[in-house]
Enzyme design. Sequence first.
Site, PDB file in Angstrom:
ATOM      1  N   ASP A 125     -13.014 104.689-119.735  1.00 45.89           N
ATOM      2  CA  ASP A 125     -13.840 105.580-118.932  1.00 45.89           C
ATOM      3  C   ASP A 125     -12.940 106.276-117.916  1.00 45.89           C
ATOM      4  O   ASP A 125     -12.316 105.626-117.076  1.00 45.89           O
ATOM      5  CB  ASP A 125     -14.937 104.773-118.222  1.00 45.89           C
ATOM      6  CG  ASP A 125     -16.009 105.673-117.631  1.00 45.89           C
ATOM      7  OD1 ASP A 125     -16.209 106.777-118.162  1.00 45.89           O
ATOM      8  OD2 ASP A 125     -16.651 105.260-116.646  1.00 45.89           O
ATOM      9  N   ASP A 235     -23.132 106.168-119.138  1.00 49.05           N
ATOM     10  CA  ASP A 235     -22.450 104.941-118.705  1.00 49.05           C
ATOM     11  C   ASP A 235     -23.196 104.390-117.485  1.00 49.05           C
ATOM     12  O   ASP A 235     -22.794 104.590-116.337  1.00 49.05           O
ATOM     13  CB  ASP A 235     -20.988 105.224-118.381  1.00 49.05           C
ATOM     14  CG  ASP A 235     -20.145 103.957-118.359  1.00 49.05           C
ATOM     15  OD1 ASP A 235     -20.499 103.003-119.071  1.00 49.05           O
ATOM     16  OD2 ASP A 235     -19.150 103.918-117.627  1.00 49.05           O
ATOM     17  N   ARG A 239     -25.175 100.441-108.773  1.00 48.49           N
ATOM     18  CA  ARG A 239     -24.367 100.876-107.638  1.00 48.49           C
ATOM     19  C   ARG A 239     -24.193  99.788-106.579  1.00 48.49           C
ATOM     20  O   ARG A 239     -23.140  99.727-105.930  1.00 48.49           O
ATOM     21  CB  ARG A 239     -24.999 102.121-107.005  1.00 48.49           C
ATOM     22  CG  ARG A 239     -25.125 103.314-107.934  1.00 48.49           C
ATOM     23  CD  ARG A 239     -23.781 103.762-108.476  1.00 48.49           C
ATOM     24  NE  ARG A 239     -23.927 104.999-109.250  1.00 48.49           N
ATOM     25  CZ  ARG A 239     -22.954 105.585-109.909  1.00 48.49           C
ATOM     26  NH1 ARG A 239     -21.755 105.022-109.930  1.00 48.49           N
ATOM     27  NH2 ARG A 239     -23.159 106.699-110.588  1.00 48.49           N
ATOM     28  N   THR A 259     -23.843 100.763-122.055  1.00 45.39           N
ATOM     29  CA  THR A 259     -23.424 102.163-122.181  1.00 45.39           C
ATOM     30  C   THR A 259     -24.116 102.715-123.423  1.00 45.39           C
ATOM     31  O   THR A 259     -24.035 102.124-124.495  1.00 45.39           O
ATOM     32  CB  THR A 259     -21.899 102.289-122.340  1.00 45.39           C
ATOM     33  OG1 THR A 259     -21.266 101.789-121.158  1.00 45.39           O
ATOM     34  CG2 THR A 259     -21.487 103.735-122.560  1.00 45.39           C
TER      35      THR A 259
END
Length: 421
Positions: A125, A235, A239, A259
């Site tokens: 990523d 993705d 948080r 994902t």
Amino acid sequence: MSSDGLNHHFSPANIPFGIGSISHGDIVHGLQCVTRVHDQVIFLGVLASAGHFSNITEHNLASILQQQTLNAFAALPKTVHRHVREKIRALVGDGKNGASLPDGSSFPASAVTLHLPFQIGDFTDFSVSIEHGLRASEIVFGKGILPPGIFHFPIGYGGRCSSIVVSETPIKRPVGQYVESRDAEGKANVVFAPSQKLDYELEIGVVVGKPVAMNSRVMATEADEHIFGIVLVNDWSARDIQALEMTPLGPLHGKNFGTTVSPWVVTLDALEPFHIANTEPRSPQAAYLRDDGKGNYDISLVVEVTPASSRPSTVTCRSTSKDSLYWNFRQLLAHQAIGGCGLASGDLLATGTVSGTSKEAMGCLLESTWGGQRPLTLEGGGQRGYLEDGDTVRFTAVAGGEDSGVGFGECIGQIQAADPF
């Protein structure tokens, strides 16, 4: 799969590749390579068995197209992919009239089950949107600071493959440790619980075709030969979990729960008419990353969030690759390989969040709600700072414009409640 209203994404100019299966009356086709033209999904293993690719003699396409992943087909030379697409185009004509396909090879999209198109051995990523990097760091750390290398090379980290799923697979809300609150002195109260700040990330994925041997080098100008095609990627990110764990080594539980990738792989040949100029470099580039000319593509992306109720969907993002990506697809692959890392067919390289300069072009809720502090108002009522259980997130994208005939279909996931611990 259900009717998706996206037939215009799949004109004969597209001819993407995927993996499908069907049980329809007396006809049963196991997982095999498929394509889609308008509303019809065409089983390529059936076409190969009927001799439609017999002019391609150097490869056993009758066997390769019957395989349950695209890996072996993707590893073939680009000339083979082109011949297959040309033959399909000749068979279907304009895709609406005069198609000359054998019986039992073509079915309505709503009757076909689509599967993860690749066996993915490695996933990287990247983070190639300057706007996303600036906003995310300001929201999380209080100051917009970019990584020191971001104008010198694509910033990336190694992801995980075991939780990569195909579109329409439900996503379970993850559990982990995060800061729930702080006392008057600022001491953190860390809890282990379901994430309360679940987010999507709008990304584009590069699928490796022709392998790159370990310790081989690929220049950006040579990278197209190793790119089979492009998919949409969500993705998903927790948080709150990510914020506590990401320093100094990056996210783990905040990202490894899921994902989602779209089922259709759009080839670079289909995207060729939509080439656009590269982003102007802000720093001198190493030789292997130099890609003079048109290495980017004009891709427009849309994000919609639909609550569990019957309320309408809300468009939460409209972004474009041309306004969002500092590094292009070729440069991602070249940078991945330059340190000696081998690349296998089916490996996935994702762009990171595709965010532009405007508010409507913010590719995740972290940005568009400013960390949940400025919730979005939904169509039909209600607000969202972050995703709630039952919410469905849908990505769609087209190259050029809605009338181009070359789209990516959709990338969908619905949030399910966390399992009791």
